[in-house]
Each structure stands twice: as C-alpha cells, then as structure tokens.
Design a protein around this motif. Structure first.
Motif, PDB file in Angstrom:
ATOM      1  N   PHE A 235     -36.080  -9.902 -34.480  1.00  0.00           N
ATOM      2  CA  PHE A 235     -36.267 -10.594 -36.012  1.00  0.00           C
ATOM      3  C   PHE A 235     -35.310 -11.731 -36.125  1.00  0.00           C
ATOM      4  O   PHE A 235     -36.029 -12.703 -36.650  1.00  0.00           O
ATOM      5  N   LEU A 236     -33.936 -11.654 -35.980  1.00  0.00           N
ATOM      6  CA  LEU A 236     -33.686 -12.890 -36.164  1.00  0.00           C
ATOM      7  C   LEU A 236     -34.662 -14.365 -35.192  1.00  0.00           C
ATOM      8  O   LEU A 236     -34.456 -15.637 -35.846  1.00  0.00           O
ATOM      9  N   GLU A 237     -34.580 -14.065 -34.077  1.00  0.00           N
ATOM     10  CA  GLU A 237     -35.834 -15.125 -33.264  1.00  0.00           C
ATOM     11  C   GLU A 237     -37.291 -15.405 -34.073  1.00  0.00           C
ATOM     12  O   GLU A 237     -37.329 -16.501 -33.968  1.00  0.00           O
ATOM     13  N   GLU A 238     -37.488 -14.270 -34.462  1.00  0.00           N
ATOM     14  CA  GLU A 238     -38.971 -14.820 -35.050  1.00  0.00           C
ATOM     15  C   GLU A 238     -38.424 -15.435 -36.536  1.00  0.00           C
ATOM     16  O   GLU A 238     -39.306 -16.204 -36.775  1.00  0.00           O
ATOM     17  N   LEU A 239     -37.620 -15.150 -37.498  1.00  0.00           N
ATOM     18  CA  LEU A 239     -37.093 -16.114 -38.903  1.00  0.00           C
ATOM     19  C   LEU A 239     -36.643 -16.884 -38.598  1.00  0.00           C
ATOM     20  O   LEU A 239     -37.291 -17.909 -38.898  1.00  0.00           O
ATOM     21  N   VAL A 240     -36.171 -17.180 -36.791  1.00  0.00           N
ATOM     22  CA  VAL A 240     -35.773 -19.338 -37.061  1.00  0.00           C
ATOM     23  C   VAL A 240     -37.088 -19.709 -36.463  1.00  0.00           C
ATOM     24  O   VAL A 240     -37.560 -20.837 -36.728  1.00  0.00           O
ATOM     25  N   ALA A 241     -37.911 -19.037 -35.958  1.00  0.00           N
ATOM     26  CA  ALA A 241     -39.677 -19.490 -35.188  1.00  0.00           C
ATOM     27  C   ALA A 241     -40.207 -19.828 -36.795  1.00  0.00           C
ATOM     28  O   ALA A 241     -40.561 -21.022 -36.693  1.00  0.00           O
ATOM     29  N   ILE A 242     -39.907 -18.780 -37.878  1.00  0.00           N
ATOM     30  CA  ILE A 242     -40.347 -19.144 -39.175  1.00  0.00           C
ATOM     31  C   ILE A 242     -40.514 -20.702 -39.575  1.00  0.00           C
ATOM     32  O   ILE A 242     -41.049 -21.316 -40.600  1.00  0.00           O
ATOM     33  N   TRP A 243     -38.472 -20.597 -39.933  1.00  0.00           N
ATOM     34  CA  TRP A 243     -38.285 -21.748 -40.651  1.00  0.00           C
ATOM     35  C   TRP A 243     -38.234 -22.937 -39.678  1.00  0.00           C
ATOM     36  O   TRP A 243     -38.576 -24.155 -40.650  1.00  0.00           O
ATOM     37  N   ASN A 244     -38.667 -22.916 -38.576  1.00  0.00           N
ATOM     38  CA  ASN A 244     -39.229 -23.988 -37.220  1.00  0.00           C
ATOM     39  C   ASN A 244     -40.362 -24.114 -38.138  1.00  0.00           C
ATOM     40  O   ASN A 244     -41.173 -25.518 -37.357  1.00  0.00           O
ATOM     41  N   GLY A 245     -41.269 -23.308 -38.658  1.00  0.00           N
ATOM     42  CA  GLY A 245     -42.953 -24.046 -38.580  1.00  0.00           C
ATOM     43  C   GLY A 245     -43.154 -23.812 -37.889  1.00  0.00           C
ATOM     44  O   GLY A 245     -44.819 -24.798 -38.001  1.00  0.00           O
ATOM     45  N   GLU A 246     -42.900 -23.030 -36.904  1.00  0.00           N
ATOM     46  CA  GLU A 246     -44.400 -22.809 -35.537  1.00  0.00           C
ATOM     47  C   GLU A 246     -44.922 -22.151 -35.897  1.00  0.00           C
ATOM     48  O   GLU A 246     -45.202 -21.320 -36.943  1.00  0.00           O
ATOM     49  N   SER A 247     -45.977 -21.811 -34.605  1.00  0.00           N
ATOM     50  CA  SER A 247     -47.489 -21.545 -34.864  1.00  0.00           C
ATOM     51  C   SER A 247     -47.404 -19.963 -34.302  1.00  0.00           C
ATOM     52  O   SER A 247     -48.164 -19.387 -34.197  1.00  0.00           O
TER      53      SER A 247
ATOM     54  N   MET B 271     -46.879 -12.466 -31.323  1.00  0.00           N
ATOM     55  CA  MET B 271     -47.793 -13.187 -32.816  1.00  0.00           C
ATOM     56  C   MET B 271     -47.746 -13.933 -32.930  1.00  0.00           C
ATOM     57  O   MET B 271     -47.033 -14.898 -33.099  1.00  0.00           O
ATOM     58  N   PRO B 272     -48.986 -14.310 -33.973  1.00  0.00           N
ATOM     59  CA  PRO B 272     -49.169 -15.520 -34.413  1.00  0.00           C
ATOM     60  C   PRO B 272     -48.868 -16.308 -35.878  1.00  0.00           C
ATOM     61  O   PRO B 272     -47.922 -14.725 -36.935  1.00  0.00           O
ATOM     62  N   ILE B 273     -48.271 -17.261 -36.098  1.00  0.00           N
ATOM     63  CA  ILE B 273     -47.026 -16.988 -37.589  1.00  0.00           C
ATOM     64  C   ILE B 273     -47.959 -17.817 -38.272  1.00  0.00           C
ATOM     65  O   ILE B 273     -48.624 -18.966 -38.424  1.00  0.00           O
ATOM     66  N   PRO B 274     -48.778 -17.049 -39.209  1.00  0.00           N
ATOM     67  CA  PRO B 274     -49.809 -17.470 -40.418  1.00  0.00           C
ATOM     68  C   PRO B 274     -48.473 -18.426 -41.128  1.00  0.00           C
ATOM     69  O   PRO B 274     -47.995 -18.515 -41.384  1.00  0.00           O
ATOM     70  N   SER B 275     -49.571 -19.572 -41.301  1.00  0.00           N
ATOM     71  CA  SER B 275     -49.374 -20.310 -42.742  1.00  0.00           C
ATOM     72  C   SER B 275     -48.957 -20.090 -43.805  1.00  0.00           C
ATOM     73  O   SER B 275     -48.262 -20.888 -44.635  1.00  0.00           O
ATOM     74  N   ARG B 276     -49.874 -19.423 -44.334  1.00  0.00           N
ATOM     75  CA  ARG B 276     -50.407 -18.940 -46.243  1.00  0.00           C
ATOM     76  C   ARG B 276     -48.726 -17.576 -45.765  1.00  0.00           C
ATOM     77  O   ARG B 276     -49.206 -16.575 -45.137  1.00  0.00           O
TER      78      ARG B 276
END
Length: 277
Positions: free
Chosen positions: A2-14, A36-41
C-alpha cells in the motif's frame, strides 16, 4: 504494498507495478506481480483494473540458482585457500604474470626472495622487481612463453634479497578459454646446492684425472652383470686408444693385453666376480 502504491501516486506515475510475497488461504507462500494503472483523475479510482500474475516458480528457480552459485563460490573460495596454503608451504618460488609481465600472484617463497610483501609486488613488472639485468636475461624466454611455448631451463639470478641462486625455471603459458595466452605460470626451484655438488664433483674428477696422468696410472669400474667397463681417461692413454674409437669391455680388453698376460687377467677378473657375489 500500500505504501509503495501511495508513493507511485504521489510521484505522478501512470502505472504501479510491484513484486510481493503473498500467503494464500492454504498457507502457501506465493510470489506475485501486481500491476495496475494509476488514474489521472480522482473519480477514476472507483474502478481500477488490477493484474496479479503468479511468479512463484520463477522466484524459486532464481533462489535455487542463487543458492547454487553461492555454494560454488564457497567451494572456489575453499579450494583457493587450499591452493594458497599448498603454494605457501612448498620451498619453491611460484608466481603468475599477466601479459604485460606484471605479477598477479606470488607465494611466500617469492616474498622472501623478493624481499617484499605480496602487496608491494602485485601489479609491478618483472623488471621493477628483479631489476634490469635479470629482466634482460629472462626477457627472451618470457616472450617465447607469451607466444604459447612452455619452457624449462637453468640459469643463475641475483634476487632482491641479495642472494645469487642457481635456479631451474619452468614457464607455462596461462591459456584462456578462447585459446589466447593471458599470462605465465612460473615455478622456480633453487638448485644451488645441487650445482655446487656437481661443480665439486667435476673438480674432484679433474684433479683425479690430472693425478693419474702425472703418475701414469689409470682406474676402471666393472659391471659384472652387463660386462661393461668404465675407464678413466688415463687408461685410454695407457692402451693407446681413444673413447671415440674404443668401447671398453672384457673381450675387447683381452685383445689389448699381451697374450702372455691374458690368463692372469682372466684369473683376476674371475676372482673379482666371485668376491662381488
């Protein structure tokens, strides 16, 4: 995860991708890749596809490979240590040179002869350690070995510890898997005592030969098994023959002795043969 996912979202990764170890309901540990893809919205987070791929077999194979490699490295380290112990315990100089004639390995005997520790020798050239005159004498042989020709020869070298030694040197090319010569393995044996003994023996034989010449006497040895005689040079002179034209032997000797003396000579030989038995 979960923490790794949050870091990816914070860094704006796709896209988020991670390898994780997971325990299933049967209590088995599995390795999986979660993608998983990281949504932009923000509103798109309500429905996000997640891919989970089981890579347990791949991970187990990698782990077995790593364990096997570590085991082999341990074996190599143990064998290297054993070879080092053997090389350091025998009283001969052992070295390895690279193609530029720099020392890549030396044993304890080499350290003593060189008057330096291994740390002070490794990486330096033969010319730097042995000096110019010694390197000039050895250079033709080193060049031949680097061209793939093994060599064994005897020479005399003054080493950095101040000792001049008669040595027998064996050079063997270090040939790589592709057939190219990578360097030279060298084994050097101190034969100074042997050479001194040989020279002393030669001096004594020369003195004996001179004494026999002056006294006009000779000596010979007889092998009664083969019937072969070994004469001193003065015996050849006494009988007026040379080693090149005459092979000593009992029958040949009888032909050189006056016929009136042959019976006495035969009797003397017979007595000598009986005492030998």
């Amino acid at each position: 995860l979960f923490l790794e996912e949050l870091v990816a979202i914070w860094n704006g990764e796709s896209q988020f991708r991670a390898e994780v170890k997971h325990r299933n309901f049967a209590g088995e540990d599995l390795w999986v890749i979660v993608t998983m893809p990281i949504p932009s919205r923000p509103e798109d987070f309500r429905s996000v596809p997640i891919s989970v791929v089981d890579i347990t077999d791949k991970k187990r194979a990698e782990e077995e490979h790593l364990n096997h490699r570590n085991h082999l490295e341990d074996l190599v380290e143990d064998r290297t240590s054993e070879l080092r112990t053997i090389a350091d315990s025998i009283p001969v100089l052992i070295t390895r040179l690279d193609r530029k004639q720099r020392y890549a390995f030396i044993n304890k005997t080499a350290e003593r002869w060189f008057g330096r520790s291994a740390d002070q020798v490794l990486g330096r050239t033969v010319a730097e350690i042995l000096g110019g005159p010694a390197h000039e004498a050895l250079s033709p042989s080193l060049d031949r070995v680097l061209n793939g020709q093994p060599l064994t020869f005897e020479t005399r070298i003054t080493y950095p510890d101040g000792m001049t030694r008669d040595v027998e040197i064996s050079y063997v090319p270090d040939v790589g898997p592709d057939g190219t010569v990578r360097g030279i393995f060298s084994v050097v044996v101190d034969i100074s005592k042997l050479q001194t003994t040989v020279r002393d023996l030669a001096d004594k034989e020369a003195a004996l030969a001179e004494a026999q010449r002056i006294a006009d006497v000779g000596s010979w040895d007889t092998d009664f098994t083969s019937g072969q005689l070994s004469w001193s040079r003065q015996v050849y002179r006494i009988f007026g023959v040379t080693p090149e034209e005459f092979k000593p032997g009992y029958e040949a000797l009888l032909q050189l002795v006056h016929h009136d003396d042959r019976d006495a000579l035969a009797e003397a030989f017979g007595q000598a043969r009986q005492s030998e038995r």
